[in-house]
Design a protein around this motif. Sequence first.
Motif, PDB file in Angstrom:
ATOM      1  N   GLY A  23      31.668  56.665  54.622  1.00 16.75           N
ATOM      2  CA  GLY A  23      32.981  57.282  55.202  1.00 16.75           C
ATOM      3  C   GLY A  23      34.312  56.720  54.871  1.00 16.75           C
ATOM      4  O   GLY A  23      35.365  57.226  54.687  1.00 16.75           O
ATOM      5  N   VAL A  24      34.179  55.283  54.708  1.00 13.86           N
ATOM      6  CA  VAL A  24      35.560  54.717  54.955  1.00 13.86           C
ATOM      7  C   VAL A  24      35.548  54.097  53.307  1.00 13.86           C
ATOM      8  O   VAL A  24      36.561  54.062  52.989  1.00 13.86           O
ATOM      9  N   HIS A  25      34.479  53.489  52.890  1.00  9.87           N
ATOM     10  CA  HIS A  25      34.286  52.722  51.571  1.00  9.87           C
ATOM     11  C   HIS A  25      34.583  53.776  50.371  1.00  9.87           C
ATOM     12  O   HIS A  25      35.500  54.064  49.388  1.00  9.87           O
ATOM     13  N   SER A  26      33.244  54.743  50.160  1.00 10.33           N
ATOM     14  CA  SER A  26      33.243  55.521  48.969  1.00 10.33           C
ATOM     15  C   SER A  26      33.909  57.225  49.465  1.00 10.33           C
ATOM     16  O   SER A  26      33.775  57.780  48.559  1.00 10.33           O
ATOM     17  N   LYS A  27      34.152  57.132  50.558  1.00 14.73           N
ATOM     18  CA  LYS A  27      34.574  58.475  51.095  1.00 14.73           C
ATOM     19  C   LYS A  27      33.670  59.820  50.620  1.00 14.73           C
ATOM     20  O   LYS A  27      34.418  60.828  50.261  1.00 14.73           O
ATOM     21  N   GLU A  28      32.283  59.290  50.717  1.00 18.61           N
ATOM     22  CA  GLU A  28      31.563  60.740  50.249  1.00 18.61           C
ATOM     23  C   GLU A  28      31.307  61.609  51.374  1.00 18.61           C
ATOM     24  O   GLU A  28      31.173  62.674  51.279  1.00 18.61           O
ATOM     25  N   ILE A  29      31.617  60.881  52.665  1.00 19.30           N
ATOM     26  CA  ILE A  29      31.584  61.817  53.874  1.00 19.30           C
ATOM     27  C   ILE A  29      32.926  61.892  54.596  1.00 19.30           C
ATOM     28  O   ILE A  29      33.596  60.819  54.506  1.00 19.30           O
ATOM     29  N   ASP A  30      33.313  63.008  55.383  1.00 18.17           N
ATOM     30  CA  ASP A  30      34.401  63.048  56.098  1.00 18.17           C
ATOM     31  C   ASP A  30      34.307  62.576  57.618  1.00 18.17           C
ATOM     32  O   ASP A  30      33.251  63.014  58.080  1.00 18.17           O
ATOM     33  N   LEU A  31      34.897  61.729  58.096  1.00  9.81           N
ATOM     34  CA  LEU A  31      34.981  61.304  59.467  1.00  9.81           C
ATOM     35  C   LEU A  31      36.297  61.665  60.030  1.00  9.81           C
ATOM     36  O   LEU A  31      37.463  61.757  59.307  1.00  9.81           O
ATOM     37  N   PRO A  32      36.430  62.029  61.296  1.00 11.44           N
ATOM     38  CA  PRO A  32      37.614  62.571  61.964  1.00 11.44           C
ATOM     39  C   PRO A  32      38.500  61.279  61.992  1.00 11.44           C
ATOM     40  O   PRO A  32      38.279  60.204  61.963  1.00 11.44           O
ATOM     41  N   GLY A  33      40.059  61.655  61.718  1.00 12.70           N
ATOM     42  CA  GLY A  33      40.881  60.457  61.560  1.00 12.70           C
ATOM     43  C   GLY A  33      41.275  60.410  62.960  1.00 12.70           C
ATOM     44  O   GLY A  33      40.762  60.768  64.028  1.00 12.70           O
ATOM     45  N   GLU A  34      42.292  59.272  63.061  1.00 10.45           N
ATOM     46  CA  GLU A  34      42.629  58.818  63.988  1.00 10.45           C
ATOM     47  C   GLU A  34      43.348  59.822  65.207  1.00 10.45           C
ATOM     48  O   GLU A  34      43.131  59.828  66.352  1.00 10.45           O
ATOM     49  N   ARG A  52      18.204  51.920  86.807  1.00  6.61           N
ATOM     50  CA  ARG A  52      19.245  52.573  86.044  1.00  6.61           C
ATOM     51  C   ARG A  52      18.762  52.755  84.551  1.00  6.61           C
ATOM     52  O   ARG A  52      18.449  52.129  83.705  1.00  6.61           O
ATOM     53  N   ILE A  53      18.763  54.202  83.970  1.00  9.32           N
ATOM     54  CA  ILE A  53      18.666  54.415  82.828  1.00  9.32           C
ATOM     55  C   ILE A  53      19.834  54.902  81.958  1.00  9.32           C
ATOM     56  O   ILE A  53      20.486  55.733  82.476  1.00  9.32           O
ATOM     57  N   SER A  54      19.968  54.067  80.768  1.00  7.95           N
ATOM     58  CA  SER A  54      21.341  54.600  80.113  1.00  7.95           C
ATOM     59  C   SER A  54      20.630  55.204  78.644  1.00  7.95           C
ATOM     60  O   SER A  54      20.139  54.639  78.006  1.00  7.95           O
ATOM     61  N   MET A  55      20.964  56.402  78.666  1.00 10.18           N
ATOM     62  CA  MET A  55      20.177  57.228  77.354  1.00 10.18           C
ATOM     63  C   MET A  55      21.467  57.475  76.273  1.00 10.18           C
ATOM     64  O   MET A  55      22.563  57.935  76.609  1.00 10.18           O
ATOM     65  N   GLY A  56      21.205  57.137  75.266  1.00 11.45           N
ATOM     66  CA  GLY A  56      22.087  57.279  74.072  1.00 11.45           C
ATOM     67  C   GLY A  56      21.627  58.953  73.741  1.00 11.45           C
ATOM     68  O   GLY A  56      20.659  59.370  73.231  1.00 11.45           O
ATOM     69  N   VAL A  57      22.751  59.527  73.839  1.00 13.27           N
ATOM     70  CA  VAL A  57      22.780  61.215  73.367  1.00 13.27           C
ATOM     71  C   VAL A  57      23.636  61.185  72.094  1.00 13.27           C
ATOM     72  O   VAL A  57      23.224  61.744  71.252  1.00 13.27           O
ATOM     73  N   GLN A  58      24.816  60.674  72.167  1.00 18.55           N
ATOM     74  CA  GLN A  58      25.696  60.930  71.394  1.00 18.55           C
ATOM     75  C   GLN A  58      26.375  62.150  70.955  1.00 18.55           C
ATOM     76  O   GLN A  58      27.685  62.077  70.823  1.00 18.55           O
ATOM     77  N   SER A  59      25.684  63.144  70.837  1.00 18.47           N
ATOM     78  CA  SER A  59      26.114  64.601  70.838  1.00 18.47           C
ATOM     79  C   SER A  59      25.179  65.560  71.149  1.00 18.47           C
ATOM     80  O   SER A  59      23.820  65.243  71.359  1.00 18.47           O
ATOM     81  N   PHE A  60      25.529  66.718  71.791  1.00 17.29           N
ATOM     82  CA  PHE A  60      24.797  67.877  72.170  1.00 17.29           C
ATOM     83  C   PHE A  60      24.795  68.924  70.952  1.00 17.29           C
ATOM     84  O   PHE A  60      24.388  69.736  71.125  1.00 17.29           O
ATOM     85  N   ASP A  61      25.216  68.590  69.886  1.00 15.88           N
ATOM     86  CA  ASP A  61      25.380  69.607  68.682  1.00 15.88           C
ATOM     87  C   ASP A  61      24.363  69.070  67.615  1.00 15.88           C
ATOM     88  O   ASP A  61      24.413  67.950  67.010  1.00 15.88           O
ATOM     89  N   ASP A  62      23.392  69.815  67.393  1.00 14.69           N
ATOM     90  CA  ASP A  62      22.133  69.567  66.625  1.00 14.69           C
ATOM     91  C   ASP A  62      22.835  68.982  65.035  1.00 14.69           C
ATOM     92  O   ASP A  62      22.097  68.238  64.627  1.00 14.69           O
ATOM     93  N   GLU A  63      23.731  69.728  64.639  1.00 15.15           N
ATOM     94  CA  GLU A  63      24.079  69.397  63.143  1.00 15.15           C
ATOM     95  C   GLU A  63      24.793  67.871  63.059  1.00 15.15           C
ATOM     96  O   GLU A  63      24.663  67.219  62.581  1.00 15.15           O
ATOM     97  N   VAL A  64      25.624  67.740  64.382  1.00 21.24           N
ATOM     98  CA  VAL A  64      26.158  66.361  64.324  1.00 21.24           C
ATOM     99  C   VAL A  64      25.156  65.242  64.588  1.00 21.24           C
ATOM    100  O   VAL A  64      25.026  64.256  64.019  1.00 21.24           O
ATOM    101  N   ILE A  65      24.115  65.727  65.450  1.00 18.86           N
ATOM    102  CA  ILE A  65      22.994  64.598  65.689  1.00 18.86           C
ATOM    103  C   ILE A  65      22.385  64.205  64.291  1.00 18.86           C
ATOM    104  O   ILE A  65      22.012  63.065  63.790  1.00 18.86           O
ATOM    105  N   ARG A  66      22.025  65.561  63.688  1.00 20.76           N
ATOM    106  CA  ARG A  66      21.372  65.328  62.288  1.00 20.76           C
ATOM    107  C   ARG A  66      22.150  64.593  61.182  1.00 20.76           C
ATOM    108  O   ARG A  66      21.770  63.696  60.606  1.00 20.76           O
ATOM    109  N   LEU A  67      23.516  64.597  61.150  1.00 16.15           N
ATOM    110  CA  LEU A  67      24.283  63.959  60.147  1.00 16.15           C
ATOM    111  C   LEU A  67      24.473  62.547  60.578  1.00 16.15           C
ATOM    112  O   LEU A  67      24.958  61.883  59.791  1.00 16.15           O
TER     113      LEU A  67
END
Length: 452
Positions: free
Chosen positions: A262-273, A174-189
């Motif tokens: 994202g949470v502490h200094s709010k330098e980057i935006d993370l999607p909210g709940e 069984r192979i479990s592969m971490g991909v996380q996203s198929f969007d190059d910009e999201v991957i880069r960020l």
Amino acid sequence: MGKFEYKYDNPEGPVDPATISLHIDGRQEPATREEFYTNYPFYKYWTSDSNARLLSPEGINIYIHIPFCIQICDYCFYMKELIKSKDQVEDYVESLCMEIKMISERYSLAGKKVNSIYVGGGTPSVLTEPQFRKVVETLHKYHRIEDPEFAFEAEPGTFSRNKLEWLRACGVNRISMGVQSFDDEVIRLSSRKHTAAQAINSIRTVQDTGGFEVNIDLLSGLAGESMSSWEASIATAVQQQTDMLTIYKMKTYANTVFFKKGVHSKEIDLPGETQEIAYMQRAMEICFSEGLDLWSTFAFNRKGAQSVYIENTWRGEDMIAYGASSFGKIGSINYQNLNNIPAWSEKVRNNTMPVYRTFSMTYKDMIVKELLLCAARLFSYSKKEFVDKFGFDYFCLIPDVIDQLTDKGYITNDKEELVLTRQGILFGDFVSKTIASSVKNAFARDSIGFAY
Ligand SMILES: C[S@@+](CC[C@H](N)C(=O)[O-])C[C@H]1O[C@@H](n2cnc3c(N)ncnc32)[C@H](O)[C@@H]1O
Ligand code: SF4
């Protein structure tokens, strides 16, 4: 007060046990002075393999942690470090093999059937063939490995067809592969090094090599995500026809860059709940419309594919932990190995348990664990299974809560099974937490030893 004087009141001669026998459970029990109890349980029941008896008879599961990565991703909370040299990994593998020998001998594990093996990380796919073969040979030497699920975590940029062939030859299925996203910009960020095209290529290589069940992980809630990038990512994931698709909600742990920025200094935006809920809702719509089934509240599957290791962990089977920071469970004791690699390694090399912390579960903790991890996460859960394990029907204990969960559309209350609705799946951990804490509170009058 006068001195107590014992009056012997049977001056008639010796006592006849037959005349003072008792009638117990339909049998006549003659009085006897043969027994002389000084302890319990009686020594004749004690055995020299008692460590092994701590373990359940169904067999054991094994987790092996490989804490090395080619990149450090901004969301990742796992214990890992950047790979710097071959020696660093060689030393780790050496200690790992010593640990396998030590723990197996100490707990008499050699004869215990191994139900599943999970090599996680970090990034296990950074191992070379000789390094992994050494680990597998040691496992075979000290464990009873017949045909278990043998899962291996991989990162898209770290394997090739050749690597997959020797992994298969070593028993990995069984192979479990971490991909996380198929969007190059999201991957880069996220500070990952591969591209979406590389991930697709890697999935195809695993499928073409054959002999593996394939899971891919995606993360909902990453930086830079929008509804359109998310929809495209899910659609691409579904097109890959993997046996399983796991979608984790990204948690911002304090030890991650996303937490700091994202949470502490709010330098980057993370999607909210609310945004994240919308993402997951959309993911479910796409997956169901494409014919995927649900295996757990956050994993979709095809043709009944499953993760034996994860299910066994949730159901509370014993887990032997190998490697720095790994978590295990032997009987009612949960334990975690030392996080620091040199400290873990030193303990192992001194033939000492490399344990950092433990938690001893009470019977009630086991009930809460079962309800928290199995009852809702497995989205349909037989009440009989719970009754067989714990001897009571939890629905009877919390009828108001069950009614509310039914009325508000989280579950369908059928008599035999707890079944989540779509809304219940989306809020799966909320449902399981509600059930678990309500059962805990229902026990509150005589409650001792609950963990949370
Ligand atoms: C230890 S990683 C192994 C995969 C491999 N190292 C890779 O990155 O491709 C296992 C999975 O944990 C998940 N994960 C990591 N950090 C997480 C977080 N903060 N919240 C939820 N899931 C997370 C990711 O989806 C990742 O694929
Ligand atoms: S997600 Fe994988 S590659 Fe990234 S830091 Fe975590 S374990 Fe390493």
